[in-house]
Design a protein around this motif. Structure first.
Motif, mmCIF file in Angstrom:
data_model
loop_
_atom_site.group_PDB
_atom_site.id
_atom_site.type_symbol
_atom_site.label_atom_id
_atom_site.label_comp_id
_atom_site.label_asym_id
_atom_site.label_seq_id
_atom_site.Cartn_x
_atom_site.Cartn_y
_atom_site.Cartn_z
ATOM 1 N N UNK A 42 -19.866 24.675 -25.658
ATOM 2 C CA UNK A 42 -20.607 23.633 -24.951
ATOM 3 C C UNK A 42 -20.581 22.343 -25.755
ATOM 4 N N UNK A 43 -20.394 21.218 -25.046
ATOM 5 C CA UNK A 43 -20.416 19.900 -25.687
ATOM 6 C C UNK A 43 -21.355 19.001 -24.892
ATOM 7 N N UNK A 44 -21.799 17.920 -25.527
ATOM 8 C CA UNK A 44 -22.708 16.992 -24.854
ATOM 9 C C UNK A 44 -21.986 16.169 -23.798
ATOM 10 N N UNK A 45 -22.744 15.654 -22.840
ATOM 11 C CA UNK A 45 -22.170 14.856 -21.759
ATOM 12 C C UNK A 45 -21.574 13.542 -22.257
ATOM 13 N N UNK A 46 -21.994 13.066 -23.410
ATOM 14 C CA UNK A 46 -21.486 11.809 -23.939
ATOM 15 C C UNK A 46 -20.071 11.925 -24.508
ATOM 16 N N UNK A 47 -19.546 13.147 -24.659
ATOM 17 C CA UNK A 47 -18.218 13.343 -25.225
ATOM 18 C C UNK A 47 -17.133 13.173 -24.165
ATOM 19 N N UNK A 48 -15.954 12.744 -24.623
ATOM 20 C CA UNK A 48 -14.791 12.619 -23.758
ATOM 21 C C UNK A 48 -14.216 14.021 -23.532
ATOM 22 N N UNK A 49 -14.283 14.528 -22.307
ATOM 23 C CA UNK A 49 -13.872 15.922 -22.056
ATOM 24 C C UNK A 49 -12.357 16.098 -22.235
ATOM 25 N N UNK A 50 -11.588 15.008 -22.014
ATOM 26 C CA UNK A 50 -10.139 15.105 -22.242
ATOM 27 C C UNK A 50 -9.851 15.326 -23.717
ATOM 28 N N UNK A 51 -10.570 14.597 -24.565
ATOM 29 C CA UNK A 51 -10.403 14.757 -26.019
ATOM 30 C C UNK A 51 -10.845 16.157 -26.463
ATOM 31 N N UNK A 52 -11.946 16.632 -25.898
ATOM 32 C CA UNK A 52 -12.438 17.967 -26.259
ATOM 33 C C UNK A 52 -11.413 19.029 -25.890
ATOM 34 N N UNK A 53 -10.818 18.889 -24.714
ATOM 35 C CA UNK A 53 -9.821 19.863 -24.268
ATOM 36 C C UNK A 53 -8.597 19.861 -25.179
ATOM 37 N N UNK A 54 -8.159 18.674 -25.609
ATOM 38 C CA UNK A 54 -7.014 18.578 -26.519
ATOM 39 C C UNK A 54 -7.324 19.247 -27.857
ATOM 40 N N UNK A 55 -8.532 19.039 -28.361
ATOM 41 C CA UNK A 55 -8.928 19.641 -29.636
ATOM 42 C C UNK A 55 -8.922 21.167 -29.535
ATOM 43 N N UNK A 56 -9.475 21.688 -28.456
ATOM 44 C CA UNK A 56 -9.506 23.142 -28.285
ATOM 45 C C UNK A 56 -8.100 23.720 -28.166
ATOM 46 N N UNK A 57 -7.235 23.049 -27.451
ATOM 47 C CA UNK A 57 -5.855 23.529 -27.320
ATOM 48 C C UNK A 57 -5.139 23.560 -28.668
ATOM 49 N N UNK A 58 -5.371 22.541 -29.493
ATOM 50 C CA UNK A 58 -4.739 22.513 -30.824
ATOM 51 C C UNK A 58 -5.258 23.655 -31.705
ATOM 52 N N UNK A 59 -6.562 23.928 -31.611
ATOM 53 C CA UNK A 59 -7.136 25.032 -32.401
ATOM 54 C C UNK A 59 -6.494 26.359 -32.003
ATOM 55 N N UNK A 60 -6.328 26.553 -30.712
ATOM 56 C CA UNK A 60 -5.714 27.796 -30.231
ATOM 57 C C UNK A 60 -4.255 27.879 -30.670
ATOM 58 N N UNK A 61 -3.529 26.775 -30.598
ATOM 59 C CA UNK A 61 -2.115 26.780 -30.976
ATOM 60 C C UNK A 61 -1.912 27.070 -32.457
ATOM 61 N N UNK A 62 -2.857 26.646 -33.294
ATOM 62 C CA UNK A 62 -2.725 26.868 -34.737
ATOM 63 C C UNK A 62 -2.944 28.332 -35.130
ATOM 64 N N UNK A 63 -3.635 29.079 -34.317
ATOM 65 C CA UNK A 63 -3.922 30.472 -34.670
ATOM 66 C C UNK A 63 -2.686 31.333 -34.390
ATOM 67 N N UNK A 64 -2.096 31.883 -35.442
ATOM 68 C CA UNK A 64 -0.851 32.633 -35.326
ATOM 69 C C UNK A 64 -1.028 34.021 -34.705
ATOM 70 N N UNK A 65 -2.260 34.504 -34.646
ATOM 71 C CA UNK A 65 -2.497 35.833 -34.066
ATOM 72 C C UNK A 65 -2.592 35.806 -32.551
ATOM 73 N N UNK A 66 -2.763 34.609 -31.985
ATOM 74 C CA UNK A 66 -2.865 34.483 -30.531
ATOM 75 C C UNK A 66 -1.473 34.525 -29.921
ATOM 76 N N UNK A 67 -1.317 35.318 -28.871
ATOM 77 C CA UNK A 67 -0.019 35.477 -28.210
ATOM 78 C C UNK A 67 0.314 34.248 -27.364
ATOM 79 N N UNK A 68 1.612 33.944 -27.278
ATOM 80 C CA UNK A 68 2.074 32.829 -26.453
ATOM 81 C C UNK A 68 2.236 33.240 -24.994
#
Length: 301
Positions: free
Chosen positions: A209-235
């Motif tokens: 959960x994030x606050x309404x004042x945050x840019x949701x596009x930026x939040x989505x990009x950050x989450x995608x990068x975190x997932x991509x960096x984790x080597x245990x997650x399947x492609x």
């Protein structure tokens, strides 16, 4: 006079017989009789008991060695450990019963009498052991249907743990904190359970959960990068990140990532930690419950 003479003669005869008895060693007579009976018992019943006991003792050792060798061969042929452990218990008990029954007959115990006794007490035994019989039947159902196997992590309505052994009557679980749980096979075969190890892959589902004042596009990009960096997650299947809800005080993002079953908890906790660290660096606020109080001065009269 004649009566007195006969009485004296009879008395003398009794005294002589008593004197003769004093020279007899009664202890030797008792020991001799006891020894004869002991020899007779040893030559008949005792001999049979000794031979029967030797047969049972040696037979049990041979059965244990045979079963151990049989299980060893199964393990070499990559037979499932669940099946091999169940067969070990079943074969060991069955062979020992087969060995003991002829020995009982050799000892002179009528097996037909035992069968009649068991038959006459069948109803009572059935009622007393209905729970055990249900568990025994449940063991066969588990072995046949195979809802789980040794090494799987399962969860019932009450307990959860890794299956360590499936016995004739009980299944043994070990919890994460190394506690042992014994669950009746009847309960497992007739109840609902979750097998977390049945499939090779699992999906990690997390909501952030994030606050309404945050840019949701930026939040989505950050989450995608975190997932991509984790080597245990399947492609494949590809991870999924999206807005899941507009809550009362936050915008909720759902993250779905696939992984190998054994890596589930590592990814689960890694994502929780990594998201908090990254959100702090990116100045993305995480809302928390709060209450605003507005105080008004009392109207003056």
């Amino acid at each position: 006079m004649f009566l007195a003479q006969n009485t004296d003669a009879a008395t003398d005869k009794v005294i002589k017989n008593i004197e003769n008895l004093e020279h007899i060693d009664f202890s030797k007579i008792k020991m001799s009789a006891l020894l004869e009976k002991l020899i007779e018992w040893t030559a008949t019943t005792g001999f049979k008991l000794i031979i029967g006991a030797l047969i049972i003792s040696i037979g049990f050792k041979l059965i244990n060695k045979f079963v151990g060798r049989f299980i060893y061969v199964l393990e070499k042929k990559d037979v499932d450990i669940t099946l091999s452990k169940f067969l070990k218990s079943l074969i060991t008990v069955g062979l020992k019963i087969i060995l003991v029954l002829p020995v009982l007959g050799y000892w002179g115990i009528e097996l037909s009498g035992i069968a009649a006794l068991v038959a006459s007490a069948g109803v009572a035994i059935g009622l007393a052991l209905q729970g055990s019989l249900s568990n025994f039947a449940g063991g066969f159902i588990i072995l046949f249907i195979r809802p789980f196997k040794v090494g799987d992590y399962i969860e019932t309505a009450t307990y959860g743990g890794t299956v360590e052994q499936i016995g004739l009557f009980y299944t043994q679980l070990v919890t994460i904190d190394n506690k042992q749980i014994l669950i009746p096979n009847g309960t497992l075969s007739n109840g609902s359970l979750i097998n977390y190890s049945a499939k090779p892959t699992r999906r990690v589902d997390l909501i952030f959960s994030v606050g309404y004042e945050n840019d949701i596009t930026h939040v989505k990009e950050v989450l995608n990068k975190i997932v991509e960096r984790n080597k245990l997650i399947l492609k494949d299947p590809a991870p999924f990140v999206a807005v899941s809800a507009h809550s009362a005080s936050s915008v909720d993002f759902i993250v779905r990532a696939w992984c190998n079953t054994e890596n589930y908890w590592s990814i689960y906790y890694d994502l929780l930690e990594e998201v908090k660290i990254t959100f702090d660096k990116e100045n993305i606020s995480i809302p928390y419950p709060q209450m605003d109080l507005h105080l008004k001065e009392a109207l003056k009269k």
